[in-house]
Design an enzyme around this catalytic site. Structure first.
Site, PDB file in Angstrom:
ATOM      1  N   LEU A   1     -25.882  49.083   8.910  1.00  0.00           N
ATOM      2  CA  LEU A   1     -26.153  47.755   9.481  1.00  0.00           C
ATOM      3  C   LEU A   1     -27.619  47.373   9.311  1.00  0.00           C
ATOM      4  O   LEU A   1     -28.141  46.512  10.020  1.00  0.00           O
ATOM      5  CB  LEU A   1     -25.765  47.724  10.958  1.00  0.00           C
ATOM      6  CG  LEU A   1     -24.286  48.004  11.254  1.00  0.00           C
ATOM      7  CD1 LEU A   1     -24.035  48.102  12.748  1.00  0.00           C
ATOM      8  CD2 LEU A   1     -23.389  46.937  10.632  1.00  0.00           C
TER       9      LEU A   1
ATOM     10  N   SER B   1     -23.360  55.584  17.669  1.00  0.00           N
ATOM     11  CA  SER B   1     -23.472  54.868  18.930  1.00  0.00           C
ATOM     12  C   SER B   1     -23.141  55.798  20.088  1.00  0.00           C
ATOM     13  O   SER B   1     -22.260  56.661  19.966  1.00  0.00           O
ATOM     14  CB  SER B   1     -22.529  53.659  18.968  1.00  0.00           C
ATOM     15  OG  SER B   1     -22.671  52.971  20.200  1.00  0.00           O
TER      16      SER B   1
ATOM     17  N   TYR C   1     -30.572  67.599  12.986  1.00  0.00           N
ATOM     18  CA  TYR C   1     -30.302  66.768  14.170  1.00  0.00           C
ATOM     19  C   TYR C   1     -30.351  67.601  15.440  1.00  0.00           C
ATOM     20  O   TYR C   1     -30.405  67.049  16.545  1.00  0.00           O
ATOM     21  CB  TYR C   1     -28.937  66.090  14.067  1.00  0.00           C
ATOM     22  CG  TYR C   1     -28.768  65.139  12.915  1.00  0.00           C
ATOM     23  CD1 TYR C   1     -29.831  64.801  12.070  1.00  0.00           C
ATOM     24  CD2 TYR C   1     -27.527  64.583  12.640  1.00  0.00           C
ATOM     25  CE1 TYR C   1     -29.657  63.933  11.002  1.00  0.00           C
ATOM     26  CE2 TYR C   1     -27.344  63.709  11.570  1.00  0.00           C
ATOM     27  CZ  TYR C   1     -28.406  63.396  10.757  1.00  0.00           C
ATOM     28  OH  TYR C   1     -28.217  62.542   9.703  1.00  0.00           O
TER      29      TYR C   1
ATOM     30  N   ASN D   1     -16.613  49.662  16.274  1.00  0.00           N
ATOM     31  CA  ASN D   1     -17.009  50.071  14.920  1.00  0.00           C
ATOM     32  C   ASN D   1     -15.862  50.620  14.080  1.00  0.00           C
ATOM     33  O   ASN D   1     -15.989  50.750  12.866  1.00  0.00           O
ATOM     34  CB  ASN D   1     -18.129  51.106  14.992  1.00  0.00           C
ATOM     35  CG  ASN D   1     -19.454  50.508  15.413  1.00  0.00           C
ATOM     36  OD1 ASN D   1     -19.644  49.297  15.373  1.00  0.00           O
ATOM     37  ND2 ASN D   1     -20.382  51.352  15.842  1.00  0.00           N
TER      38      ASN D   1
ATOM     39  N   ILE E   1     -21.000  55.602   8.576  1.00  0.00           N
ATOM     40  CA  ILE E   1     -21.114  56.520   9.721  1.00  0.00           C
ATOM     41  C   ILE E   1     -22.029  55.909  10.785  1.00  0.00           C
ATOM     42  O   ILE E   1     -23.054  56.505  11.143  1.00  0.00           O
ATOM     43  CB  ILE E   1     -21.621  57.904   9.278  1.00  0.00           C
ATOM     44  CG1 ILE E   1     -22.841  57.767   8.341  1.00  0.00           C
ATOM     45  CG2 ILE E   1     -20.513  58.699   8.607  1.00  0.00           C
ATOM     46  CD1 ILE E   1     -23.543  59.080   8.073  1.00  0.00           C
TER      47      ILE E   1
END
Length: 282
Positions: free
Chosen positions: A183, A226, A48, A235, A223
């Site tokens: 989601l 956002s 990342y 969340n 996890i």
């Protein structure tokens, strides 16, 4: 917050914040906002390219390190020298240990890398081990070759793809699921399923909150990522209601057994040869 007890006796929060596709600046701010709003699980990865920023966000938050469940992942290009890569990962995060370390992809010498992670557990550098994106046959390969059972497998999981078969296998070993794409990769057809709309009205929650609560009740850790502080607050606002067994059964019927992401051999080979300078990140 609710917690899950893992197969090594440690506990992990059921909801955390993910930092996938976040720039260093965004990751630092998201981690800070999350920790200030009650989150205690943070998920990042070598690939990342924001581990240093995650460490800064943790430091800036004022939350004690021992109260945070910190998760990161080794990238395949460092598996061959995993002992050193673990130390470098800790240095980027600015910590003496991580609570959970994953192998990010089933490419290269993942058995050798897992053995290095076991050495790091014995040295106190890691508390729990996990496998990310590992199919059942490669999970079995790790079990056969190594001493410490994985505490987690991190995979795509959501109501359209709940990983029922995998979870049945993992249950024999006490291995939990940490869900990415919880989601459904933002698929509006999933999020806007009439069932979730109906349940949202009943409980005074958004459709996304209904889905995330489903995850926590069926044993998954989630996890969601956002950058938006309002979404970050929403969340984690999941624990003032519970879906009934009948409602959970209705959600089970949405299973299409179809993932949004499928790894190919070519992709795995590409992951192995993708070797950025992780220490050069901001």
């Amino acid at each position: 917050m609710e917690f899950i007890t893992l197969n090594n006796g440690t506990k992990a929060p059921k909801v955390g914040i993910g930092t996938f596709l976040m720039s260093p600046a965004d990751a630092e701010q998201a981690v800070f906002n999350a920790l200030r709003n009650g989150y205690r699980l943070i998920d990042t990865a070598n690939a990342y390219m924001n581990e240093k920023a995650v460490g800064r966000g943790i430091a800036k938050s004022g939350v004690a390190r021992e109260d945070i469940y910190l998760v990161t992942k080794l990238w395949p290009s460092v598996y061959a020298d995993a002992d050193r890569a673990i130390d470098e990962t800790l240095a980027r995060l600015g910590t003496d240990y991580v609570d959970l370390l994953f192998l990010h992809q089933p490419a290269g010498d993942y058995v050798g890398a897992y053995r290095a992670m076991e050495r790091a557990v014995k040295a106190g550098k890691i508390k729990s081990l996990g496998l990310s994106n590992f199919p059942e046959e490669k999970f079995a390969e790790i079990l056969a070759a190594c001493e410490i059972r994985p505490a987690f497998v991190q995979v795509e999981a959501h109501p359209y793809y709940p990983q029922a078969k995998l979870k049945e296998t993992l249950s024999w070993y006490g291995t939990a699921v940490m869900a990415w794409y919880p989601l459904g990769h933002g698929d509006k057809s999933l999020v806007n399923e009439p069932l979730f709309t109906e349940l949202g009205k009943k409980y005074g929650k958004s459709n996304a909150q209904i889905i995330l609560r489903w995850h926590t009740q069926v044993g998954n850790v989630v996890i969601p990522g956002s950058r938006n502080v309002d979404h970050i607050r929403d969340n984690i606002d999941l624990f003032d209601f519970a879906l009934t067994e009948e409602e959970l059964s209705e959600i089970t019927k949405l299973d299409k057994n179809t993932p949004y992401y499928t790894a190919t051999e070519a992709a795995l080979d590409g992951y192995l040869h993708f070797a950025p300078d992780f220490d050069a990140q901001e």
